[in-house]
Design a protein around this motif. Structure first.
Motif, PDB file in Angstrom:
ATOM      1  N   GLY A   2       0.782  -1.219   0.000  1.00 12.43           N
ATOM      2  CA  GLY A   2       0.000   0.000   0.000  1.00 12.43           C
ATOM      3  C   GLY A   2       0.816   1.273   0.000  1.00 12.43           C
ATOM      4  N   LYS A   3       2.127   1.146  -0.089  1.00  4.96           N
ATOM      5  CA  LYS A   3       2.977   2.330  -0.035  1.00  4.96           C
ATOM      6  C   LYS A   3       2.803   3.204  -1.277  1.00  4.96           C
ATOM      7  N   CYS A  50       0.551   0.342  -7.540  1.00  5.24           N
ATOM      8  CA  CYS A  50       0.439  -1.054  -7.155  1.00  5.24           C
ATOM      9  C   CYS A  50      -0.842  -1.289  -6.369  1.00  5.24           C
ATOM     10  N   CYS A  63       8.358  -0.961  -6.047  1.00  6.89           N
ATOM     11  CA  CYS A  63       9.253  -2.099  -5.800  1.00  6.89           C
ATOM     12  C   CYS A  63       8.897  -3.295  -6.663  1.00  6.89           C
ATOM     13  N   GLY A 115       4.986  -4.741  -7.253  1.00  8.99           N
ATOM     14  CA  GLY A 115       4.152  -4.099  -8.259  1.00  8.99           C
ATOM     15  C   GLY A 115       4.770  -4.174  -9.650  1.00  8.99           C
TER      16      GLY A 115
HETATM   17  S1  SF4 Z   1       4.967  -1.757  -5.476  1.00  7.12           S
HETATM   18 FE1  SF4 Z   1       5.977  -2.404  -3.597  1.00  7.12          FE
HETATM   19  S2  SF4 Z   1       6.106  -0.522  -2.404  1.00  7.12           S
HETATM   20 FE2  SF4 Z   1       4.514  -0.170  -3.936  1.00  7.12          FE
HETATM   21  S3  SF4 Z   1       2.606  -0.766  -2.895  1.00  7.12           S
HETATM   22 FE3  SF4 Z   1       3.359  -2.524  -4.096  1.00  7.12          FE
HETATM   23  S4  SF4 Z   1       4.450  -3.666  -2.550  1.00  7.12           S
HETATM   24 FE4  SF4 Z   1       4.275  -1.620  -1.712  1.00  7.12          FE
END
Ligand code: SF4
Ligand SMILES: Cc1cc2nc3c(=O)[nH]c(=O)nc-3n(C[C@H](O)[C@H](O)[C@H](O)COP(=O)(O)O)c2cc1C
Ligand code: FES
Lengths: 537, 165
Positions: free
Chosen positions: A446-447, A451, A491, A494
């Motif tokens: 959820g950051k 994603c 990251c 996603g």
């Molecule tokens: S891409 Fe990574 S940092 Fe961004 S919400 Fe998904 S898990 Fe979290």
């Protein structure tokens, strides 16, 4: 009388069947019958493929498969006490170990001790050359150790395939008063259980590999970050660490070399994202496991801000054998670009499921048919997912792809963590896609918005499709969502959702289109109107 | 809140653990693990208590508790039935097993049965995929190759007290 040794298979499959209780029960019986002076019961890891818990009696070399305490009792009373073999419980050795019939030969490097030694006995490990590599490494210069690992061509087994020697070199060159070695044992990829079996079956190999890594890069402290759910692994590791301290392989001035190393186990708490290396570091620091911005990479700025090597369990388990046998030996196995072996986990609709270590470069078909014995129950194979949840779904046309770190680039087939999931024609492609995306949605930390929202929208579209409410625009939109999410996410979680989604859409487009026409050839989709959601909080 | 005798005992156990580890860096998660082991879940009071003991803001402790699936902010059943919905289990029919458990116990996912005996939790891969579909009761009782027909037997065993009784 000749001493008798009884080996009981206590791997994860057998535990499910009650192996722990059987082993304890057998030990009790042996005391009860005063057989303890001549009979030793050892718990080992997997003895092979079976229906019940496999018991191997030595020196008679008889194999049994047991499913209840009564059967255990029978073996003790008849075979151990009276010396009469119990025919109706015996299994054919050949059936238990079909390795001979195997098309590609197993090469056991990281799994070499599994099922062979008692993982809770350090002396058995030492008897199999355990800690010899450490002693050899300590007589080398640290940069010679790094050079050997670099030369071996070992690459990270956690999925990304980064050259391990290079990672160590970066960390060694970073200047700092404290450095760390972290073992990534957060194995959360559905279908993967290799790290667990390595830690359960041969914990000292992991410990030895970490100490060598510490010596090579100048780190004096190590953490094993392990899934809290892996009870047996945690138990075995803790016991092994304690023993290693007692024997002087851990602690101050290891083997009189002047080098000191401490090792601690830290438990994860059920978040898939903590397998991502920087999220894992946050978690060891006691925080929520949200990924960090990279660069800087962990070899420069890692745990508590210090240079840190993070390696997967399987990667580390390769290290002692490379040091012991040399880089040239290692390079003689596997393919030029991906030396060594890979531990594969074969799951899904095959006759034989389980873990097997094979040289890099084996084909999907060899694993599926050679080891797995083909598809179950006379159904047709429909597709295979390789590499884990973020891996590719492939059709039958790609079964002969050799699996190594180049197979993604060259053939669009990912190696990833080494899972091979066979799916037969009773399953629906769209329904599987929904299951995969629900996992990503749930595990998204959820950051970042792409994603968090991208996975949600993808699930909504797929859910509509399984209810026959999807349109052709939906399918195009799904593609776009996958691409945009992958391009813009923070990251690796996603960033990788496009891999399974696009491979499904591209390789099985027809079935998606059929759902728009309101048919499901597997007859799954009309029935899944109320599906439980993977929602744990 | 009046701390009753049993609670006092529990807090004492937690105190002893915290005393031992409080100087280690990044120890919060390990303390929460211990607290959940002691209390069964992590009530607000316990979170506040830990925050105070470790000198952390309550918000930080709460943030960490809610981030990780393993930590429970609601009480769970005496027997937690965890059903793996990972892909390997899903293709082997885990969703039907899940449905049967919910039906037999008459609860929703994450809900506790009125007698407090059971709660059902969908979880991710349990690392036993070759035995899919996999159900884990409590922390250690694994059941492999579970079919919907096995569900009532499994439940009955725990009504009687456990796997082997
Ligand atoms: S891409 Fe990574 S940092 Fe961004 S919400 Fe998904 S898990 Fe979290
Ligand atoms: C979402 C996500 C989950 C991951 N999970 C794991 C894991 O469970 N185990 C692991 O070893 N690596 C995992 N990785 C890879 C790690 O970030 C890292 O690359 C790896 O631990 C490095 O070790 P290696 O070089 O030995 O492979 C994951 C990566 C991502 C993006
Ligand atoms: S997917 Fe269910 S145990 Fe791994």
């Amino acid at each position: 009388m000749t001493p008798i040794t009884v080996l009981i298979s206590v791997d994860s499959n057998s535990i499910l069947l009650g192996a722990r209780e059987f082993a304890n029960y057998m030990k009790d019986l042996i005391k009860e019958f005063n057989l303890d002076p001549i009979v030793t019961v050892l718990e080992t890891v997997s003895l092979g493929s079976y229906n019940g818990v496999v018991i191997h009696v030595l020196p008679d070399d008889v194999y049994y498969s047991v499913k209840s305490k009564e059967q255990v009792r029978k073996i003790v009373e008849e075979h151990l006490l009276k010396g009469r073999q119990v025919w109706d419980l015996m299994v054919n050795k050949e059936l238990i170990r079909p390795a001979e019939k195997f098309e590609v030969k197993e090469v056991r490097i990281v799994t070499r001790n599994i099922g062979v030694i008692d993982p809770r006995n350090i002396e058995e490990y030492i008897a199999r050359d355990g800690y010899f590599a450490l002693s050899k490494a300590l007589q080398m210069k640290p940069d010679e150790v790094i050079e050997e690992i670099k030369k071996s061509g070992l690459r990270g087994r956690g999925g990304a395939g980064f050259p391990t020697g290079l990672k160590w070199e970066f960390t060694a060159k970073a200047k700092a008063d404290q450095k760390y070695i972290v073992c990534n044992a957060d194995e959360g990829e559905p279908g993967t259980f290799k790290d667990r079996l390595i830690m359960e079956g041969d914990p000292h190999t992991v410990i030895e590999g970490m100490i060598i890594a510490g010596y090579a890069v100048g780190a004096t402290k190590g953490y094993i970050y392990i899934r809290g759910e892996y009870y047996n692994s945690v138990e075995n590791l803790r016991k092994a660490i304690q023993d290693a301290y007692e024997y002087g392989f851990l602690g101050e001035n290891i083997l009189g070399s002047g080098f000191s190393f401490d090792l601690t186990v830290r438990l994860g708490a059920g978040a898939y994202i903590c397998g991502e290396e920087t999220a894992l570091l946050e978690s060891i620091e006691g925080k929520s496991g949200r990924p960090r911005l990279k660069p800087p990479y962990p070899p420069q700025v890692g745990l508590f801000g210090k240079p840190t090597v993070i390696n997967n369990v399987e990667t580390i388990a390769n290290v002692p054998q490379i040091i012991l046998n040399g880089a040239d030996w290692y390079k003689s196995i596997g393919t030029p670009n991906s030396p060594g072996t890979k531990v594969f986990c074969l799951v899904g609709d095959v006759n034989r499921r389980g873990m097997v270590e094979l040289p890099m470069g084996v084909t999907v078909r060899q694993v599926l048919y050679g080891f797995g014995g083909g598809v179950r129950g006379g159904r047709e194979l429909k597709m295979v997912q390789t590499g884990g949840l973020a891996g590719t779904f492939i059709g039958l046309d790609k079964l002969d792809t050799p699996l190594d770190y180049d197979s993604m680039k060259n053939h669009g087939v990912s190696l990833g963590s080494g899972v091979i999931l066979a799916i037969d024609d009773s399953h629906c492609v769209v329904d599987i896609a929904l299951n995969v995306m629900e996992f990503f949605r749930h595990e998204s930390c959820g950051k970042c918005t792409p994603c968090r929202e991208g996975t949600r929208i993808a699930c909504e579209i797929l859910e509509r499709m399984t209810k026959f409410e999807g349109t052709a625009e939906d399918l195009d939109y799904l593609r776009k969502i996958a691409e945009v999410t992958a391009d813009t996410s923070f990251c690796g979680l996603g960033q990788s959702i496009n891999v399974p989604l696009l491979s499904l859409i591209d390789n099985f487009r027809e079935e998606f289109l059929e759902h728009i026409e309101k048919t499901c050839r597997a007859n799954v989709c009309k029935a899944v109107l109320k599906k439980p959601k993977v929602q744990t909080k | 809140m009046a701390v009753c005798e049993t609670h006092k005992e529990l807090y004492k156990e937690l105190d002893e653990f915290i005393e031992k580890v409080k100087d280690k860096p990044g120890i919060l998660i390990a303390v929460l693990h211990k607290a959940q082991e002691i209390f069964g879940w992590l009530p607000q009071e316990v979170q506040e208590y830990i925050a105070e003991k470790l000198g952390l803001p309550v918000s930080e402790v709460h943030g960490v508790v809610t981030f990780y699936n393993f930590f429970a902010t609601k009480p769970k059943g005496k027997n937690q039935i965890k059903i793996c919905l990972g892909t390997a289990c899903y293709v082997k029919g885990a969703d039907r097993v899940m449905e049967r458990f919910l039906e037999e116990l008459g609860v929703q996912a994450e809900e506790v049965t009125p007698d407090g005996l059971f709660s059902v939790h969908p979880v991710r891969c349990l690392g036993a995929c070759s035995m899919a579909p996999v159900v884990l009761v409590g922390e250690k009782d694994f059941y492999g190759k579970v079919t919907p027909d096995m569900v009532s037997k499994i439940i009955a065993a725990y009504r009687r007290g456990g796997r082997n009784e």
